[in-house]
Design a protein around this motif. Sequence first.
Motif, PDB file in Angstrom:
ATOM      1  N   ASP A 145       0.833  -1.198   0.000  1.00  0.00           N
ATOM      2  CA  ASP A 145       0.000   0.000   0.000  1.00  0.00           C
ATOM      3  C   ASP A 145       0.868   1.249   0.000  1.00  0.00           C
ATOM      4  OD1 ASP A 145      -2.278  -1.505   0.012  1.00  0.00           O
ATOM      5  OD2 ASP A 145      -2.758  -1.179   2.139  1.00  0.00           O
ATOM      6  N   GLY A 146       0.251   2.386  -0.357  1.00  0.00           N
ATOM      7  CA  GLY A 146       0.998   3.632  -0.291  1.00  0.00           C
ATOM      8  C   GLY A 146       0.632   4.608  -1.385  1.00  0.00           C
ATOM      9  N   LEU A 147       1.624   5.392  -1.799  1.00  0.00           N
ATOM     10  CA  LEU A 147       1.420   6.502  -2.729  1.00  0.00           C
ATOM     11  C   LEU A 147       2.609   6.602  -3.676  1.00  0.00           C
ATOM     12  CD1 LEU A 147       0.572   8.913   0.186  1.00  0.00           C
ATOM     13  CD2 LEU A 147      -1.156   8.170  -1.477  1.00  0.00           C
ATOM     14  N   VAL A 148       2.341   6.872  -4.947  1.00  0.00           N
ATOM     15  CA  VAL A 148       3.418   7.146  -5.896  1.00  0.00           C
ATOM     16  C   VAL A 148       3.052   8.409  -6.676  1.00  0.00           C
ATOM     17  CG1 VAL A 148       4.350   4.821  -6.154  1.00  0.00           C
ATOM     18  CG2 VAL A 148       2.409   5.505  -7.538  1.00  0.00           C
ATOM     19  N   GLY A 149       4.028   9.287  -6.842  1.00  0.00           N
ATOM     20  CA  GLY A 149       3.794  10.553  -7.527  1.00  0.00           C
ATOM     21  C   GLY A 149       4.550  10.638  -8.834  1.00  0.00           C
ATOM     22  N   PHE A 150       3.942  11.320  -9.800  1.00  0.00           N
ATOM     23  CA  PHE A 150       4.537  11.463 -11.130  1.00  0.00           C
ATOM     24  C   PHE A 150       4.566  12.935 -11.517  1.00  0.00           C
ATOM     25  CE2 PHE A 150       2.452   7.370 -10.839  1.00  0.00           C
ATOM     26  CZ  PHE A 150       3.431   6.489 -11.271  1.00  0.00           C
ATOM     27  N   GLY A 151       5.672  13.324 -12.152  1.00  0.00           N
ATOM     28  CA  GLY A 151       5.817  14.710 -12.551  1.00  0.00           C
ATOM     29  C   GLY A 151       5.995  15.610 -11.338  1.00  0.00           C
ATOM     30  N   THR A 152       6.276  16.882 -11.591  1.00  0.00           N
ATOM     31  CA  THR A 152       6.443  17.856 -10.505  1.00  0.00           C
ATOM     32  C   THR A 152       5.636  19.100 -10.826  1.00  0.00           C
ATOM     33  OG1 THR A 152       8.673  17.052 -10.015  1.00  0.00           O
ATOM     34  CG2 THR A 152       8.084  19.241  -9.196  1.00  0.00           C
ATOM     35  N   TYR A 153       4.573  19.318 -10.062  1.00  0.00           N
ATOM     36  CA  TYR A 153       3.776  20.534 -10.222  1.00  0.00           C
ATOM     37  C   TYR A 153       4.540  21.730  -9.673  1.00  0.00           C
ATOM     38  CZ  TYR A 153       0.224  24.038  -9.128  1.00  0.00           C
ATOM     39  OH  TYR A 153      -0.467  25.219  -8.997  1.00  0.00           O
ATOM     40  N   LYS A 154       5.053  21.593  -8.451  1.00  0.00           N
ATOM     41  CA  LYS A 154       5.882  22.637  -7.854  1.00  0.00           C
ATOM     42  C   LYS A 154       6.907  21.990  -6.933  1.00  0.00           C
ATOM     43  CE  LYS A 154       2.980  26.761  -8.090  1.00  0.00           C
ATOM     44  NZ  LYS A 154       2.341  27.857  -7.323  1.00  0.00           N
ATOM     45  N   LYS A 155       8.026  22.685  -6.775  1.00  0.00           N
ATOM     46  CA  LYS A 155       9.115  22.200  -5.940  1.00  0.00           C
ATOM     47  C   LYS A 155       9.758  23.387  -5.238  1.00  0.00           C
ATOM     48  CE  LYS A 155      13.703  20.074  -6.557  1.00  0.00           C
ATOM     49  NZ  LYS A 155      14.563  19.366  -7.546  1.00  0.00           N
ATOM     50  N   LEU A 156      10.149  23.184  -3.979  1.00  0.00           N
ATOM     51  CA  LEU A 156      10.793  24.250  -3.223  1.00  0.00           C
ATOM     52  C   LEU A 156      11.955  23.680  -2.423  1.00  0.00           C
ATOM     53  CD1 LEU A 156      10.612  27.282  -2.311  1.00  0.00           C
ATOM     54  CD2 LEU A 156       9.357  26.432  -0.303  1.00  0.00           C
ATOM     55  N   ILE A 157      13.069  24.413  -2.411  1.00  0.00           N
ATOM     56  CA  ILE A 157      14.224  24.079  -1.583  1.00  0.00           C
ATOM     57  C   ILE A 157      14.225  25.028  -0.385  1.00  0.00           C
ATOM     58  CG2 ILE A 157      16.728  23.815  -1.509  1.00  0.00           C
ATOM     59  CD1 ILE A 157      15.429  21.968  -3.519  1.00  0.00           C
ATOM     60  N   VAL A 158      14.346  24.475   0.820  1.00  0.00           N
ATOM     61  CA  VAL A 158      14.389  25.308   2.026  1.00  0.00           C
ATOM     62  C   VAL A 158      15.623  24.951   2.845  1.00  0.00           C
ATOM     63  CG1 VAL A 158      11.906  25.687   2.165  1.00  0.00           C
ATOM     64  CG2 VAL A 158      12.897  23.700   3.299  1.00  0.00           C
ATOM     65  N   THR A 159      16.176  25.952   3.523  1.00  0.00           N
ATOM     66  CA  THR A 159      17.275  25.751   4.456  1.00  0.00           C
ATOM     67  C   THR A 159      17.030  26.611   5.688  1.00  0.00           C
ATOM     68  OG1 THR A 159      18.567  27.533   3.431  1.00  0.00           O
ATOM     69  CG2 THR A 159      18.978  25.298   2.624  1.00  0.00           C
ATOM     70  N   GLY A 160      17.811  26.377   6.724  1.00  0.00           N
ATOM     71  CA  GLY A 160      17.718  27.214   7.913  1.00  0.00           C
ATOM     72  C   GLY A 160      17.016  26.530   9.067  1.00  0.00           C
ATOM     73  N   GLU A 161      17.214  27.082  10.261  1.00  0.00           N
ATOM     74  CA  GLU A 161      16.605  26.524  11.469  1.00  0.00           C
ATOM     75  C   GLU A 161      15.077  26.528  11.406  1.00  0.00           C
ATOM     76  OE1 GLU A 161      18.046  25.071  13.920  1.00  0.00           O
ATOM     77  OE2 GLU A 161      20.145  25.497  13.461  1.00  0.00           O
ATOM     78  N   ASP A 162      14.510  27.424  10.597  1.00  0.00           N
ATOM     79  CA  ASP A 162      13.048  27.520  10.495  1.00  0.00           C
ATOM     80  C   ASP A 162      12.512  26.773   9.273  1.00  0.00           C
ATOM     81  OD1 ASP A 162      14.084  29.197   8.544  1.00  0.00           O
ATOM     82  OD2 ASP A 162      12.546  30.745   8.831  1.00  0.00           O
ATOM     83  N   ARG A 163      13.251  25.786   8.777  1.00  0.00           N
ATOM     84  CA  ARG A 163      12.844  25.123   7.526  1.00  0.00           C
ATOM     85  C   ARG A 163      11.493  24.421   7.634  1.00  0.00           C
ATOM     86  NH1 ARG A 163      16.568  22.127  10.201  1.00  0.00           N
ATOM     87  NH2 ARG A 163      16.676  19.849  10.038  1.00  0.00           N
ATOM     88  N   PHE A 164      11.139  23.926   8.836  1.00  0.00           N
ATOM     89  CA  PHE A 164       9.833  23.286   8.996  1.00  0.00           C
ATOM     90  C   PHE A 164       8.717  24.322   8.974  1.00  0.00           C
ATOM     91  CE2 PHE A 164      12.908  20.539  11.263  1.00  0.00           C
ATOM     92  CZ  PHE A 164      12.841  19.442  10.420  1.00  0.00           C
TER      93      PHE A 164
END
Length: 409
Positions: A34-53
């Motif tokens: 069971d689970g999930l599989v994704g295809f293609g990329t609608y949007k993508k973001l790179i985050v860094t830093g102590e506040d990344r969450f």
Amino acid sequence: MSVLITTEMLGEHPKLSSVKTNLDLSSAWIRSGDGLVGFGTYKKLIVTGEDRFDQARAWWNHQLSEFQINNNVHGSGTGPLLFASFAFDSASPSVLVIPEVVFGQKSGKSWVTWIGDTKQPNLESINNASVSGEITWQNADKGEENWRKQVTSVIAAIKDGLVEKVVLARDLTATSTKEIDARSLLQRLEIEYPSTWLFLVDGLVGATPELLVRLSKSLVTSRVLAGTIRKSGNEDRDLTLAASLAKSSKDLEEHEYAVKSVADGLAPFCSSTNVPESPFVLHLSNVMHLATDVTGVLNSSAKQADIFTLVNQLHPSAAVCGTPTGVAKKYITQLEQMDRDRYSGPVGWIDAQGDGEIAIALRCGLLSQDRKSIRIFAGCGIVSDSNPEKEFAESQSKLIPMRTALDTL
């Protein structure tokens, strides 16, 4: 202008790791079929830093505000999904991905979610993934002496009372004459390790046995692993080894630190928590681990508590860092002399309702941009009774899942 997202039921139930569309496979989360599989990329973001969450939460909520959601299935994991892979250290890049198409399956029910005002995408089932090229291992036999010295240094610091536990990691790099196919890796890992959480997010692929946190409505679950012994291949012998693991003072000490760090992390946000008195032995195909499932109920008065909050609170746990956390991280920085990148960081998915599953990225590898090389990783928890030679052997065992999957492509 809002963006339409549609989720509909499917009558067919193809194997998740074999599903194909006209888009590239970009993300996956599979366990026991069971689970999930994704295809293609609608949007993508790179985050860094102590506040990344916090950055991740804000970005995901903003994306959700722009969606017009038409969900005819409902339930956890349906509708728009965010796949996330956070780095171990805040200075390294973490990756957030929203796929264009997601195929999901759970308890005999299948569905598809897609973005855009188009008809339902065609899904195909393929028997085999692409054949990869010849694999060559770099520095496979080097670094052992240096890593043992690192372990020895940590043991000395522990005995001097400077730190209680430190998790040290090492890596190996494999190169291929052709692009390494992530789907092939997932399929081979699924055969050998069906009870683990198989994952793929932006080139990070693996099969982890450790769940950092699952949030389903208000129920919180975390599976903590610490303490490892390699299987012998003989059933009777393995039962004896399992019994010795369950009584090992060294492994029980390591495990206790890991469980306490998770239980303490969840306590401020849960009205009640359940921590079993003793761990159980989790059997995988090549190793056994001491394991404890910690559960809790999210406190309704903790208004700001969501899965991003819980991940931020729990990472890094003593299972991948050590204790005390700040001191252990200093030893990791000083001794490892490598960038863990997204290895041992939180990885998983989050849906529009705030439910999600986030594991710890273990037993994994990070593909290069050209997909012709991959770094694989292993780590060991070092405590006062640790032995450098045994810790190295344990790290070798933890490299086996990815090494075997790559060597048999």
